[in-house]
Structures are given as C-alpha cells and as structure tokens.
Design a protein around this motif. Structure first.
Motif, PDB file in Angstrom:
ATOM      1  N   SER A  44      50.860  40.336  37.050  1.00 38.41           N
ATOM      2  CA  SER A  44      50.570  41.741  37.335  1.00 38.41           C
ATOM      3  C   SER A  44      50.278  41.911  38.821  1.00 38.41           C
ATOM      4  CB  SER A  44      49.356  42.207  36.528  1.00 38.41           C
ATOM      5  OG  SER A  44      48.186  41.529  36.980  1.00 38.41           O
ATOM      6  N   ASN A  45      50.220  43.160  39.268  1.00 35.88           N
ATOM      7  CA  ASN A  45      49.880  43.439  40.665  1.00 35.88           C
ATOM      8  C   ASN A  45      48.505  42.881  40.991  1.00 35.88           C
ATOM      9  OD1 ASN A  45      52.220  44.886  40.447  1.00 35.88           O
ATOM     10  ND2 ASN A  45      51.354  46.821  41.092  1.00 35.88           N
ATOM     11  N   ARG A  46      47.592  43.053  40.094  1.00 40.97           N
ATOM     12  CA  ARG A  46      46.233  42.558  40.314  1.00 40.97           C
ATOM     13  C   ARG A  46      46.215  41.034  40.458  1.00 40.97           C
ATOM     14  NH1 ARG A  46      41.435  44.541  36.530  1.00 40.97           N
ATOM     15  NH2 ARG A  46      41.885  46.406  37.730  1.00 40.97           N
ATOM     16  N   GLN A  47      46.978  40.334  39.620  1.00 46.54           N
ATOM     17  CA  GLN A  47      46.987  38.878  39.708  1.00 46.54           C
ATOM     18  C   GLN A  47      47.674  38.396  40.984  1.00 46.54           C
ATOM     19  OE1 GLN A  47      49.143  36.503  36.831  1.00 46.54           O
ATOM     20  NE2 GLN A  47      47.816  34.745  37.193  1.00 46.54           N
ATOM     21  N   THR A  48      48.761  39.030  41.403  1.00 47.98           N
ATOM     22  CA  THR A  48      49.414  38.590  42.636  1.00 47.98           C
ATOM     23  C   THR A  48      48.485  38.766  43.830  1.00 47.98           C
ATOM     24  OG1 THR A  48      50.504  40.727  42.939  1.00 47.98           O
ATOM     25  CG2 THR A  48      51.768  38.996  41.823  1.00 47.98           C
ATOM     26  N   LYS A  49      47.715  39.842  43.847  1.00 45.09           N
ATOM     27  CA  LYS A  49      46.743  40.056  44.927  1.00 45.09           C
ATOM     28  C   LYS A  49      45.643  39.007  44.873  1.00 45.09           C
ATOM     29  CE  LYS A  49      47.492  45.044  44.946  1.00 45.09           C
ATOM     30  NZ  LYS A  49      46.863  46.359  44.711  1.00 45.09           N
ATOM     31  N   ALA A  50      45.172  38.693  43.676  1.00 48.56           N
ATOM     32  CA  ALA A  50      44.125  37.678  43.517  1.00 48.56           C
ATOM     33  C   ALA A  50      44.642  36.295  43.905  1.00 48.56           C
ATOM     34  CB  ALA A  50      43.615  37.669  42.078  1.00 48.56           C
ATOM     35  N   LEU A  51      45.896  35.997  43.584  1.00 50.19           N
ATOM     36  CA  LEU A  51      46.497  34.722  43.972  1.00 50.19           C
ATOM     37  C   LEU A  51      46.556  34.591  45.488  1.00 50.19           C
ATOM     38  CD1 LEU A  51      49.360  34.577  41.337  1.00 50.19           C
ATOM     39  CD2 LEU A  51      47.553  32.876  41.589  1.00 50.19           C
ATOM     40  N   ILE A  66      45.450  31.224  58.562  1.00 42.55           N
ATOM     41  CA  ILE A  66      46.315  32.214  57.937  1.00 42.55           C
ATOM     42  C   ILE A  66      46.860  33.093  59.053  1.00 42.55           C
ATOM     43  CG2 ILE A  66      46.459  34.150  56.323  1.00 42.55           C
ATOM     44  CD1 ILE A  66      45.964  31.438  54.982  1.00 42.55           C
ATOM     45  N   ILE A  67      48.170  33.106  59.216  1.00 43.37           N
ATOM     46  CA  ILE A  67      48.802  33.918  60.255  1.00 43.37           C
ATOM     47  C   ILE A  67      48.812  35.392  59.839  1.00 43.37           C
ATOM     48  CG2 ILE A  67      50.884  34.265  61.638  1.00 43.37           C
ATOM     49  CD1 ILE A  67      49.540  31.498  62.051  1.00 43.37           C
ATOM     50  N   SER A  68      49.305  35.654  58.622  1.00 43.45           N
ATOM     51  CA  SER A  68      49.346  37.031  58.129  1.00 43.45           C
ATOM     52  C   SER A  68      49.571  37.051  56.626  1.00 43.45           C
ATOM     53  CB  SER A  68      50.451  37.836  58.826  1.00 43.45           C
ATOM     54  OG  SER A  68      51.716  37.366  58.434  1.00 43.45           O
ATOM     55  N   THR A  69      49.335  38.228  56.061  1.00 42.75           N
ATOM     56  CA  THR A  69      49.607  38.476  54.644  1.00 42.75           C
ATOM     57  C   THR A  69      50.342  39.802  54.554  1.00 42.75           C
ATOM     58  OG1 THR A  69      47.567  37.349  54.036  1.00 42.75           O
ATOM     59  CG2 THR A  69      48.563  38.728  52.357  1.00 42.75           C
ATOM     60  N   GLU A  70      51.382  39.843  53.765  1.00 42.04           N
ATOM     61  CA  GLU A  70      52.157  41.075  53.595  1.00 42.04           C
ATOM     62  C   GLU A  70      52.346  41.386  52.120  1.00 42.04           C
ATOM     63  OE1 GLU A  70      55.859  40.979  55.715  1.00 42.04           O
ATOM     64  OE2 GLU A  70      54.958  39.878  57.385  1.00 42.04           O
ATOM     65  N   GLY A  71      52.395  42.672  51.800  1.00 42.75           N
ATOM     66  CA  GLY A  71      52.712  43.117  50.452  1.00 42.75           C
ATOM     67  C   GLY A  71      51.526  43.319  49.535  1.00 42.75           C
ATOM     68  N   GLU A  72      50.312  43.146  50.025  1.00 40.02           N
ATOM     69  CA  GLU A  72      49.148  43.292  49.148  1.00 40.02           C
ATOM     70  C   GLU A  72      48.890  44.741  48.758  1.00 40.02           C
ATOM     71  OE1 GLU A  72      45.765  40.074  49.180  1.00 40.02           O
ATOM     72  OE2 GLU A  72      45.983  41.013  51.153  1.00 40.02           O
ATOM     73  N   ASP A  73      49.365  45.685  49.538  1.00 46.18           N
ATOM     74  CA  ASP A  73      49.139  47.083  49.188  1.00 46.18           C
ATOM     75  C   ASP A  73      49.801  47.448  47.860  1.00 46.18           C
ATOM     76  OD1 ASP A  73      51.510  46.606  50.521  1.00 46.18           O
ATOM     77  OD2 ASP A  73      51.664  48.633  51.339  1.00 46.18           O
ATOM     78  N   ILE A  74      50.962  46.905  47.579  1.00 51.59           N
ATOM     79  CA  ILE A  74      51.654  47.178  46.311  1.00 51.59           C
ATOM     80  C   ILE A  74      51.403  46.057  45.316  1.00 51.59           C
ATOM     81  CG2 ILE A  74      53.904  47.537  45.222  1.00 51.59           C
ATOM     82  CD1 ILE A  74      54.808  48.780  47.881  1.00 51.59           C
ATOM     83  N   GLY A  75      51.544  44.813  45.749  1.00 51.26           N
ATOM     84  CA  GLY A  75      51.222  43.677  44.898  1.00 51.26           C
ATOM     85  C   GLY A  75      52.338  43.142  44.035  1.00 51.26           C
TER      86      GLY A  75
END
Length: 175
Positions: A44-51, A66-75
């Motif tokens: 789920s979106n919630r699990q991908t963000k938690a991962l 950690i250089i960067s993180t992308e895509g957490e807004d949608i997940g």
C-alpha cells in the motif's frame, strides 16, 4: 561506506517493515553512478512510505548517507538514493508494469534474508561472485526440491445422452 554494509542496512530496513520480494542487483558493469539497485514491493501507499523511512533510518544508523528520497508524496513508487545504492520501493502493479529487474537485473547479488527464503535476486547458479559477507560465501545455498511428477489425469468419460437429459421424456397421449 562499504557496499556490503550499505546493502545489508538497506535490506534490514526493508525487512523490518515486511517488504515483499526483495531483489538486489550489481550494476557496476552498467553505470558508474551507483553499484547496487535494490527493488522491493510494498502492499500500500502507507507501507511504501514506511519502507522508505525504515531504509533511511537503518542507513543513517550504520553511518551511511541519504542523498535524496522521491515519490513519498504519493507513495506508489518511492526511490531512496543512498549514494552507492538506489532503492526502488513499488507497489506490485507498478513493479510488474515497469519491470526494473529486466533493466538492472543482469547480475543478481546473493543476500541472506531473515524470512524463510534464503537468498534474494536469483538462484545460486546465477550468482555473480559477490556476497555480502565472505563467511557467508562459503555456506551452500539450500537445494531446491525436485518437482513431483504425477500421473496424467484421465479425461472424464462422456456422459450418455439419456443421463445428460434432465427433464423426463413426454409420453404421447393415446386419445
């Protein structure tokens, strides 16, 4: 940071939040930008963000950056750039559609997982020679069980025409 320590921290972070189908690939022969691509699925979106959050925490705990993180807004697809390793966390439908394993998966890396599967990435015969720890390189991969052969099933005999009829035959009236 040593690449084996980095990939171990990433895999541990993914396993802590129950990532599914974790795969690790050696990409040194494909690009100079990073040495590993790690692909995992979240349900789920919630699990991908938690991962992604768990991966960031584990990498920082071990001294990584950690250089960067992308895509957490949608997940639906979260990418975590850990410098020498890139982590793709996708939901199963997107993972199947984009098939990152086809792009990056030429050289799978053998990594021990804490769940019942012993190795991620590929069978031992496809192993590229790098292992996460040299002590573990001497351990043999669990042998796959041979497939069971069963006798071919016989097709059911066709039913007789009278047995197939559900309604009784009408009697002709004698008048």
């Amino acid at each position: 940071m040593d690449i084996r320590k980095l990939q171990r921290a990433i895999v541990d972070g993914l396993e802590d939040v129950k990532a599914q189908d974790i795969r690790v690939f050696n990409t040194t022969h494909l690009t100079e930008l990073f040495d590993r691509v790690i692909v995992a699925s979240g349900t789920s979106n919630r699990q991908t963000k938690a991962l992604a959050s768990s991966v960031r925490e584990k990498v920082k705990e071990t001294g990584g950056e950690i250089i960067s993180t992308e895509g957490e807004d949608i997940g639906e697809w979260v990418l975590v750039d850990c410098g020498d390793a890139i982590v793709h966390i996708l939901q199963p439908a997107l993972r199947q559609y984009y098939n990152l394993e086809e792009i990056w998966g030429e050289k799978p890396v053998r990594v021990k997982l804490s769940n019942t599967r012993a190795f991620a990435g590929a069978r031992a015969t496809e192993f590229d020679g790098e292992d996460e720890d040299e002590d573990e390189a001497n351990e043999a991969a669990p042998a796959a069980k041979p497939a069971r052969k069963s006798a071919p099933r016989k097709a059911p005999a066709p039913a007789s025409k009278t047995a197939a009829r559900k309604t009784p035959a009408r009697k002709a009236s004698g008048k």
